[in-house]
Design a protein around this motif. Structure first.
Motif, mmCIF file in Angstrom:
data_model
loop_
_atom_site.group_PDB
_atom_site.id
_atom_site.type_symbol
_atom_site.label_atom_id
_atom_site.label_comp_id
_atom_site.label_asym_id
_atom_site.label_seq_id
_atom_site.Cartn_x
_atom_site.Cartn_y
_atom_site.Cartn_z
ATOM 1 N N TYR A 112 6.444 3.718 -4.735
ATOM 2 C CA TYR A 112 6.258 4.597 -5.496
ATOM 3 C C TYR A 112 4.955 4.986 -5.635
ATOM 4 N N VAL A 113 4.449 6.244 -6.259
ATOM 5 C CA VAL A 113 2.989 6.745 -6.029
ATOM 6 C C VAL A 113 3.118 7.756 -7.484
ATOM 7 N N ASN A 114 2.195 7.174 -8.386
ATOM 8 C CA ASN A 114 1.649 8.120 -9.348
ATOM 9 C C ASN A 114 0.203 8.614 -9.383
ATOM 10 N N CYS A 115 0.083 9.737 -9.775
ATOM 11 C CA CYS A 115 -1.400 10.302 -9.565
ATOM 12 C C CYS A 115 -1.482 11.525 -10.582
ATOM 13 N N ARG A 116 -2.560 11.251 -11.382
ATOM 14 C CA ARG A 116 -2.898 11.942 -12.694
ATOM 15 C C ARG A 116 -4.293 12.333 -12.781
ATOM 16 N N ALA A 117 -4.604 13.654 -13.172
ATOM 17 C CA ALA A 117 -5.763 14.142 -13.307
ATOM 18 C C ALA A 117 -6.382 13.559 -14.597
ATOM 19 N N VAL A 118 -7.514 12.407 -14.409
ATOM 20 C CA VAL A 118 -8.566 12.051 -15.558
ATOM 21 C C VAL A 118 -9.168 13.109 -16.263
ATOM 22 N N ASN A 119 -9.584 14.123 -15.508
ATOM 23 C CA ASN A 119 -10.427 15.243 -15.979
ATOM 24 C C ASN A 119 -10.135 16.186 -14.671
ATOM 25 N N GLN A 120 -10.850 17.046 -14.700
ATOM 26 C CA GLN A 120 -10.849 18.481 -13.811
ATOM 27 C C GLN A 120 -11.439 17.945 -12.333
ATOM 28 N N ARG A 121 -11.989 16.794 -12.310
ATOM 29 C CA ARG A 121 -12.724 16.580 -11.179
ATOM 30 C C ARG A 121 -12.351 14.958 -10.848
ATOM 31 N N ARG A 122 -11.566 14.285 -11.409
ATOM 32 C CA ARG A 122 -11.257 13.019 -11.236
ATOM 33 C C ARG A 122 -9.838 12.469 -11.356
ATOM 34 N N LEU A 123 -9.385 11.678 -10.144
ATOM 35 C CA LEU A 123 -8.036 11.389 -10.035
ATOM 36 C C LEU A 123 -7.866 9.994 -10.096
ATOM 37 N N ASP A 124 -6.830 9.607 -10.799
ATOM 38 C CA ASP A 124 -6.427 8.032 -10.718
ATOM 39 C C ASP A 124 -5.100 8.062 -10.309
ATOM 40 N N ILE A 125 -5.189 7.211 -9.258
ATOM 41 C CA ILE A 125 -3.940 7.078 -7.950
ATOM 42 C C ILE A 125 -3.409 5.676 -7.960
ATOM 43 N N LYS A 126 -2.230 5.493 -8.342
ATOM 44 C CA LYS A 126 -1.671 4.007 -8.283
ATOM 45 C C LYS A 126 -0.249 4.153 -7.456
ATOM 46 N N GLY A 127 0.004 3.250 -6.772
ATOM 47 C CA GLY A 127 1.148 3.107 -5.868
ATOM 48 C C GLY A 127 1.312 1.912 -5.311
ATOM 49 N N ALA A 128 2.585 1.474 -4.695
ATOM 50 C CA ALA A 128 2.495 0.154 -3.984
ATOM 51 C C ALA A 128 3.721 0.425 -2.749
ATOM 52 N N LEU A 129 3.530 -0.440 -1.633
ATOM 53 C CA LEU A 129 4.073 -0.273 -0.476
ATOM 54 C C LEU A 129 4.888 -1.732 -0.691
ATOM 55 N N THR A 130 5.944 -1.562 0.196
ATOM 56 C CA THR A 130 6.612 -2.892 0.651
ATOM 57 C C THR A 130 6.916 -3.042 2.120
ATOM 58 N N ILE A 131 6.440 -4.376 2.508
ATOM 59 C CA ILE A 131 6.299 -4.520 4.132
ATOM 60 C C ILE A 131 7.591 -5.609 4.226
ATOM 61 N N THR A 132 8.416 -5.133 4.874
ATOM 62 C CA THR A 132 9.456 -6.063 5.278
ATOM 63 C C THR A 132 9.261 -6.528 6.842
ATOM 64 N N VAL A 133 9.372 -7.647 6.685
ATOM 65 C CA VAL A 133 8.697 -8.636 8.174
ATOM 66 C C VAL A 133 10.072 -9.523 8.533
ATOM 67 N N THR A 134 10.227 -9.447 10.142
ATOM 68 C CA THR A 134 10.989 -10.556 10.621
ATOM 69 C C THR A 134 10.346 -11.037 11.731
ATOM 70 N N VAL A 135 10.330 -12.484 11.592
ATOM 71 C CA VAL A 135 9.580 -13.309 12.697
ATOM 72 C C VAL A 135 10.407 -14.227 13.146
ATOM 73 N N THR A 136 10.715 -14.109 14.804
ATOM 74 C CA THR A 136 11.870 -14.721 15.611
ATOM 75 C C THR A 136 10.907 -15.522 16.634
ATOM 76 N N ASN A 137 11.319 -16.938 16.722
ATOM 77 C CA ASN A 137 10.747 -17.600 17.632
ATOM 78 C C ASN A 137 11.738 -18.327 18.378
ATOM 79 N N THR A 138 11.505 -18.669 19.643
ATOM 80 C CA THR A 138 12.417 -19.449 20.592
ATOM 81 C C THR A 138 11.954 -20.734 20.348
ATOM 82 N N LYS A 139 13.352 -21.658 20.201
ATOM 83 C CA LYS A 139 13.166 -22.927 20.329
ATOM 84 C C LYS A 139 14.205 -23.743 21.231
ATOM 85 N N THR A 140 13.896 -24.982 21.500
ATOM 86 C CA THR A 140 14.794 -25.859 22.427
ATOM 87 C C THR A 140 15.567 -26.697 21.641
ATOM 88 N N ILE A 141 16.934 -26.615 22.050
ATOM 89 C CA ILE A 141 17.737 -27.672 21.441
ATOM 90 C C ILE A 141 18.119 -28.640 22.612
#
Length: 512
Positions: A112-141
């Protein structure tokens, strides 16, 4: 009697991390003096990019950047302004085992991202990112390959024995012209770049990747000569990626991503801007894998003594195929806004990608996020986003219900036709790519103990017995039932197959 056992190691792939982490984005921004005051915020956007990943021991470090883009208008509706900031970040993930040489695939989506004008020259911006990660390794059996004086039943399976991954970052720099008949540039409002692989060739320890970059740039014409203009440019790229261990037998999937986009406007002697220098940072991720045939022991017995077996379970992947499929879609869309007079920019991106496998097909579902900059009937600019449900089909996928797939969807091009004041028709070219795997579950014997204190007893001392076998009956099952060897039955009856091909009588030699 000698019952010594020999083993050898097989390589299998293990997922040592598969999850998601969140990265918050916060910015308190004061407009520079040369920017007009804010009358209305048109659009706010946060885009995350993975710059690099690094594994050391059981830790993964991800370096990324969040690009923050704001589009607003001043008191004069024709005065559209663009702001851009960026925030670098670093995230650390604990892995369940050593991932020093692991393959890492990381993707970022905007929550998400939210942006609001605090006044005519100032912005307050908030947001969030999600990082999906897959880590694969080779092992011996370690698996059993032989055991003296013990009958072994081996299950031969084809599985993915190794996954390779390599990343290469490079820069493309070029001067681009605005095009014949286009007005000169006053200011850049937004830009978008999409890169994709169009061809690749595998050499020893290298992958040659050829691709295209499509650039869309929205700008304000000089001298207030009209509404914003769109420019399109296409660049060809070719790179060699080092990937140790790869050869022509591997299946490879190449993902291209734009990590940096810098524009430098070029002003001529007449104080006009008819060109700009673009510098693109591009990341190529090469993911490669290969199937190999392995034999695992899943049953055994001694013809002389009782045996005790210890079993283990293992889940492996089998590579099905690499997908790189172009799909053209055409849809009529009812707009959330009903007072649109003209459209100056429209872009599409794929979000919330899911999939399901059924009847030898993979259905890929997503929402196409349509971002639009338009003008209403009073020629006031407005910007809005709208989600369009979309379903794609990938045919001719053979396998069981344990298919694994992580599709990448790239919107390479998008066009539109205005049908009415509240309806448009969109046309888009989507590229669906990725590697399809099939999960294979195996149960195998990891230890065999022969109890020499517990010899087997025979009901009679016959050296040869007659048996009426059914079609497709297993020679192994027959040999185990009569406590003899498979090889002895095959040799005595001049058989080549491990299964009976037709009903009939066979001879069963009884051997120690």
């Amino acid at each position: 009697m000698d019952f010594s056992m020999s083993k050898e190691n097989i390589s299998v792939n293990e997922v040592i991390f598969n999850g998601a982490i969140e990265q918050t984005v916060e910015l308190d921004y004061v407009l520079p003096d040369y920017c007009p005051e804010i009358f209305k915020i048109l659009k706010s956007q946060i885009t995350g990019k993975v710059l690099s990943t690094k594994t050391v021991a059981n830790k993964l470090t991800i370096d990324g950047v969040a690009y923050i883009k704001i589009l607003y208008i001043g008191e004069n509706p024709s005065d559209i302004k663009a702001l851009e900031q960026k925030q670098n970040f670093t995230k650390t993930i604990e892995l369940k085992s050593d991932g020093t040489n692991a393959a890492v695939i990381a993707k970022i989506r905007t929550d998400y991202v939210n942006c609001r004008a605090v006044n005519q020259r100032r912005l307050d911006i908030k947001g969030a990112l999600t990082i999906t990660v897959t880590v694969t390794n080779t092992k011996t059996i370690p698996i059993i390959v032989d055991c003296n004086n013990v009958q072994l039943h081996k299950n031969e399976v084809s599985v993915c024995s190794q996954k390779l991954c390599a990343v290469k970052d490079f820069t493309v720099k070029d001067e681009l012209m605005i095009g014949q008949g286009k007005p000169a540039i006053s200011d850049i409002l937004s830009y978008e770049a999409v890169a994709l692989s169009v061809d690749s060739k595998i050499l020893a320890n290298k992958v040659v990747v050829k691709g295209e970059v499509l650039l869309n740039t929205l700008y304000l014409p000089a001298d207030n000569s009209g509404n914003p203009e769109i420019m399109e440019h296409k660049l060809q790229i070719s790179q060699i990626v080092d990937l140790a261990g790869i050869d022509e037998d591997y299946i490879c999937n190449n993902i291209l991503d734009i990590t940096k986009y810098d524009i430098d406007l070029q002003v001529d002697d007449d104080d006009r801007c008819n060109s700009f220098i673009v510098e693109l940072g591009i990341k190529i991720t090469c993911e490669a894998c290969i199937n190999k045939t392995v034999q695992v022991v899943d049953d055994c017995y001694s013809t002389n003594y009782e045996t005790v077996c210890s079993f283990s379970d293992i889940n492996l992947d089998r590579v099905q195929k690499a997908i790189n499929q172009n799909i053209i879609i055409k849809k009529s869309v009812k707009l959330n806004q009903n007072n649109i007079n003209s459209i100056c920019d429209l872009s599409l991106s794929a979000e919330n990608v899911t999939w399901q496998y059924e009847d030898d097909k993979i259905g890929v579902m997503c929402n196409l996020k349509m971002s639009m900059l338009a003008f209403d009937n009073d020629n006031i600019p407005l910007a809005f986003d709208q989600l369009i449900p979309c379903e794609l089909s990938i045919d001719d996928i053979k396998g069981n219900n344990n298919i694994k797939f992580e599709p990448n969807i790239t919107v390479y091009s998008a066009g539109y036709t205005i049908m009415s004041v509240d309806e448009i028709e969109i046309r888009a070219e989507l590229i669906v790519s990725g590697i399809i795997y099939e999960n294979v579950s195996l149960k195998y014997i990891n230890e065999v103990t022969v109890d020499e204190q517990n010899p087997k007893s025979r009901k009679d001392n016959s050296a040869l017995r007659l048996y009426f076998a059914d079609e497709n009956e297993s020679i192994w099952d027959i040999a185990k039932r009569y406590n003899t060897s498979v090889d002895a039955i095959l040799e005595e009856n001049s058989l080549e197959s491990q299964n009976i091909t037709a009903r009939g009588m066979i001879l069963i030699p009884i051997v120690d």
